[in-house]
Design an enzyme around this catalytic site. Sequence first.
Site, PDB file in Angstrom:
ATOM      1  N   CYS A 129     -18.269  25.096  17.741  1.00 27.27           N
ATOM      2  CA  CYS A 129     -19.156  24.107  17.125  1.00 27.27           C
ATOM      3  C   CYS A 129     -20.537  24.108  17.764  1.00 27.27           C
ATOM      4  O   CYS A 129     -21.519  23.735  17.115  1.00 27.27           O
ATOM      5  CB  CYS A 129     -18.523  22.721  17.200  1.00 27.27           C
ATOM      6  N   GLU A 146     -16.135  14.573  18.441  1.00 32.93           N
ATOM      7  CA  GLU A 146     -16.946  15.767  18.708  1.00 32.93           C
ATOM      8  C   GLU A 146     -16.809  16.645  17.477  1.00 32.93           C
ATOM      9  O   GLU A 146     -15.741  17.186  17.207  1.00 32.93           O
ATOM     10  CB  GLU A 146     -16.450  16.468  19.975  1.00 32.93           C
ATOM     11  N   LYS A 162      -1.884  15.857  19.399  1.00 29.66           N
ATOM     12  CA  LYS A 162      -1.555  16.503  18.132  1.00 29.66           C
ATOM     13  C   LYS A 162      -2.509  17.682  17.945  1.00 29.66           C
ATOM     14  O   LYS A 162      -3.666  17.519  17.577  1.00 29.66           O
ATOM     15  CB  LYS A 162      -1.704  15.503  16.974  1.00 29.66           C
ATOM     16  N   GLU A 197     -22.464  24.388   8.386  1.00 34.21           N
ATOM     17  CA  GLU A 197     -21.677  25.084   9.394  1.00 34.21           C
ATOM     18  C   GLU A 197     -20.729  26.086   8.721  1.00 34.21           C
ATOM     19  O   GLU A 197     -19.920  25.711   7.878  1.00 34.21           O
ATOM     20  CB  GLU A 197     -20.873  24.080  10.212  1.00 34.21           C
ATOM     21  N   GLY A 242      -1.763  14.082  11.682  1.00 35.76           N
ATOM     22  CA  GLY A 242      -2.899  13.651  12.491  1.00 35.76           C
ATOM     23  C   GLY A 242      -3.499  12.365  11.962  1.00 35.76           C
ATOM     24  O   GLY A 242      -3.850  11.460  12.737  1.00 35.76           O
TER      25      GLY A 242
END
Length: 487
Positions: free
Chosen positions: A291, A257, A181, A390, A219
């Site tokens: 990332c 991750e 997906k 982030e 998802g």
Amino acid sequence: MLADPSPLLLDGRLVPAADGRTFPTIDPATEEVLGHAADASAGDLDRAVAAARRAFDGTGWSTDVALRARCLRQLREALRRHADELRELTIREAGAPRFLTFGAQLDAPVEDLGWFADLAESYAWETDLGRAEPMGMPSLRRVVREPAGVVAAVTPWNFPHQINLAKVGPALAAGNTVVLKPAPDTPWCAAALGTLAAEETDLPPGVLNVVTSSDHALGARLVADPRVDLVSFTGSTATGRAVMRAAAEHLKKVFLELGGKSAFLVLDDADLKAACSYAAFAGVTHAGQGCAITTRLLVPRDRYDEAVEITARTLGRLGPGDPHDDSTVCGPVISARQRDRVEVYLELALKEGGRFACGGGRPADRDRGFWIEPTLVTGLAADARAAREEIFGPVLVVLPHDGDDDAVAIANDSPYGLSGAVHGGDPDRARAVARRLRTGTVSVNGGVWYGADVPFGGYKQSGIGREMGVAGFEEYLETKAIAEGTT
């Protein structure tokens, strides 16, 4: 190679969504509609999971290593044959700079499929532990490694081929079946994989299923499905927490991750110009949408102003630019939504007392596309939100440090631990600093850790488990101990 609208891959067949719905895919550099992708529904997803379950439980795929290796090599060859088309697609749909498609955005992950095929053939699927007599009972013992089952692979948009193949490759090599997906922002990259798998490989029906959809909730539905045995997810830390909660209901294996705010440490014996120039390049490659990209630049306090000048000057030469241009390093961000998110952080940085040594907003000469100038933020404290959270855009924050111990403390004072970099004149000293960083990967003096044989993943809130390498392959395996009584 790819029809418009692009199809789903369900149970070995390329099909439209059951209700005929589609959704557009957009060029982030121009805002042009490139075409459309099948917009799967919950019913389509159910068909994909059912097909994967049947293929795992009812065929010999999970035990036929030779077939798996052959199919992976066929897929690699198909992707190679269509490399020029895939390169253009990746540049247009993901906004990826052309130079990156010759590495991690396309060519490298395609070649990595061969490494996983080789690994499947050479892997020690059984280990003989020999004879023992526990409690006086003679036994022959062995350990068997087996595929986990049905894998839900949920992937982001920033490096679509790399992340799709880093999940699909080892999962299939290990004998699992997969439901992929992908993110709604890059459906064509995933649909191209499904199309080539269906048309140019011997993959049995149901072994690989590709489900594109504009609905993020799909998802979550896939993750929670009780027929799924293992979830492999790459994305934000916030979404990773939701994935863990959903998977906990059935105690299924989870690989995550997640995010990062990685630090680039410049030691006081480093070549400051070389280190800061390299940090600028690394920090805004692909508009900072990675990332593991190092977005906190830590420099000696007594050379702070000099470091800012060098870094800002380098950033000013790096874009933003047309991703089709061979010289472009920093292209567009993926969407208006992502551009708006970056701008919120730029506003926050000013409110927190920061200043822009360069950049700080949208380029004045571009009225179409999703663009942010390469930006260097100075004057922030290490605990400012813009220095800790982030951003996922071409934004570097430069922070002063007072020696190796202080630099390590600042770098490790983060909820994340995905990657990092150390630059220093004395290699032994730089290596020693790198060993102290609480991160899953570290580059020392420009070393590149990316490779099929290198495990990738993070400490702390940057994730659970490893992708790539033998460790990443083994994420997709279960361990069984068998003891046979003897006389």
